[in-house]
Design a protein around this motif. Sequence first.
Motif, PDB file in Angstrom:
ATOM      1  N   ILE A  31       0.839  -1.207   0.000  1.00 19.26           N
ATOM      2  CA  ILE A  31       0.000   0.000   0.000  1.00 19.26           C
ATOM      3  C   ILE A  31       0.867   1.247   0.000  1.00 19.26           C
ATOM      4  N   SER A  32       1.920   1.244   0.816  1.00 23.35           N
ATOM      5  CA  SER A  32       2.819   2.404   0.857  1.00 23.35           C
ATOM      6  C   SER A  32       3.495   2.631  -0.486  1.00 23.35           C
ATOM      7  N   LEU A  33       3.924   1.547  -1.147  1.00 30.54           N
ATOM      8  CA  LEU A  33       4.583   1.677  -2.436  1.00 30.54           C
ATOM      9  C   LEU A  33       3.633   2.209  -3.502  1.00 30.54           C
ATOM     10  N   ILE A  34       2.371   1.737  -3.479  1.00 30.82           N
ATOM     11  CA  ILE A  34       1.382   2.245  -4.438  1.00 30.82           C
ATOM     12  C   ILE A  34       1.212   3.745  -4.277  1.00 30.82           C
ATOM     13  N   ASN A  35       1.075   4.198  -3.040  1.00 34.13           N
ATOM     14  CA  ASN A  35       0.874   5.627  -2.799  1.00 34.13           C
ATOM     15  C   ASN A  35       2.099   6.455  -3.168  1.00 34.13           C
TER      16      ASN A  35
END
Length: 514
Positions: free
Chosen positions: A148-152
């Motif tokens: 999720i952090s990488l997507i954002n």
Amino acid sequence: MTDLSHINPKLHLFTADQVRRLESIAIDEFEISALTLMERAGAAAFSVLNRHWPDLKRLVVVCGPGNNGGDGYVVARLAVESGIEVTLVGYSEPKSDEAREVRDQAEKAGLELQPATTEALCRGEVIVDGLLGSGLTRPPEGPVREVISLINKCGTPVLSLDIPSGLESDTGATPGRVVKADVTVTFIGFKPGLFTGRGREFCGELHLSALEVPQQAYDRVTPTARCLSDDQIAASLPHRPQDVHKGQVGRLLVVGGDIGMSGAVTMAGEAAYRVGAGLVTLATRREHAAQIGIHRPELMTRGVEDRTALGVLIDEVDAVVAGPGLGNGEWAAEMLEQLLECDLPLVIDADGLNQLVKLGGHNSAHLQRQNWILTPHPGEAGRLLDCVSGEVQNDRFASMEAILRRFGGVCVLKGSGTLVGQQEQLPLLCQRGNSGMASGGMGDVLSGVIGGLLVQGMTPLNAASAGVWLHALAADSSAEEEGEIGMVALDLMAGIRRHRNRLVGLESDLGKTE
């Protein structure tokens, strides 16, 4: 106001459990296979993807282990078949037979699963988020949290499937990291968390696909809430005969405006006039009476310093709004104590709610009544429930129900996705409004709108619902004209009047010719 004879998936809201029930009915009784539903979901999402990004050449699809990931595999296959370059990122083995089957179909179409690295996730022009679905009940942990952090961090536009990963679908709470979507395509029914709590911040533009689930299935599942709509509010608003006079359209008393806070009570009074109240009287501190008359001479302003003087005014009106600028001193306590002794319908807002707490609102059964409307924001709701505002926001529906059990009447829980409720009635949610409403005086205007409708003969629930809707529509109209930032409460007055007339078919005919 609640009609459950015909469930409309475009207006009613369903919890994750209720959506699963709808799926089961579709599968077991209408013989629509789970695989067919998954294919329809992927096709619907791909259609929305094409509408938003018609020139898309490179796409990243992130698939988790659930059926949400299965929808993602369908999107990936359809995209590669249409000539789009697709990077397929798979996290964990699919759990269901249907998800495994569509994963295999994607691989047969030439796609290879890639690990969730920064390089893979940021390779596309758009990311499709199929990581987590609507069944989330705890913060994302471990590798999911990092994905999720990488997507954002990619800064790439995101289309989320069903719900942004990490957002709780029933409440809109964000217990951990959440995907920030630009577009969300949700399936079968709208979920409450898409509209309230922090949902609107993370969902972006919303689309619904019912996946061709038959109407008969919806009619067998009681939803958790209903969104307000023009048609619903228009049906409840009183119409005005051409031969009416001011005494027939309601007399409202607004109590508030302690020293230095005359603006709040003035705005509430003007808002009541803007929705059609016939006569509005302000009971305020003596120092303010002449000043208010200069600004808004239509308001009848009385300097009231004790409960005896207030009692005289109560006998002359049909309902009372208490709280705008009321303050937290002895004068405020005396005014509210006098009001609680009368039988008139009441709207209690702002400092009036704080006075309820001082009067023993946490545990005093004598403060229960059915003909009042309480309009707390999350902080005031927390004080009413003896908790912090964060707990209120974590489950706004449960918090509203707790207020109703404790105090009775109607509750308007303000905030993003304002809720309106009454015991034994389906909760109502306002999906309109915007961030420009985060400025002083907005609540004062809302209380005046609700009070102005109440004195025109509307029930407390209908007055509260219509007031919330008109208030939000007016704010959206103001935002469309001049933007959200810098909006102030008085900017809503023209829109409140315009939408009130529009909904009962009384727009001005000036300038129209045959």
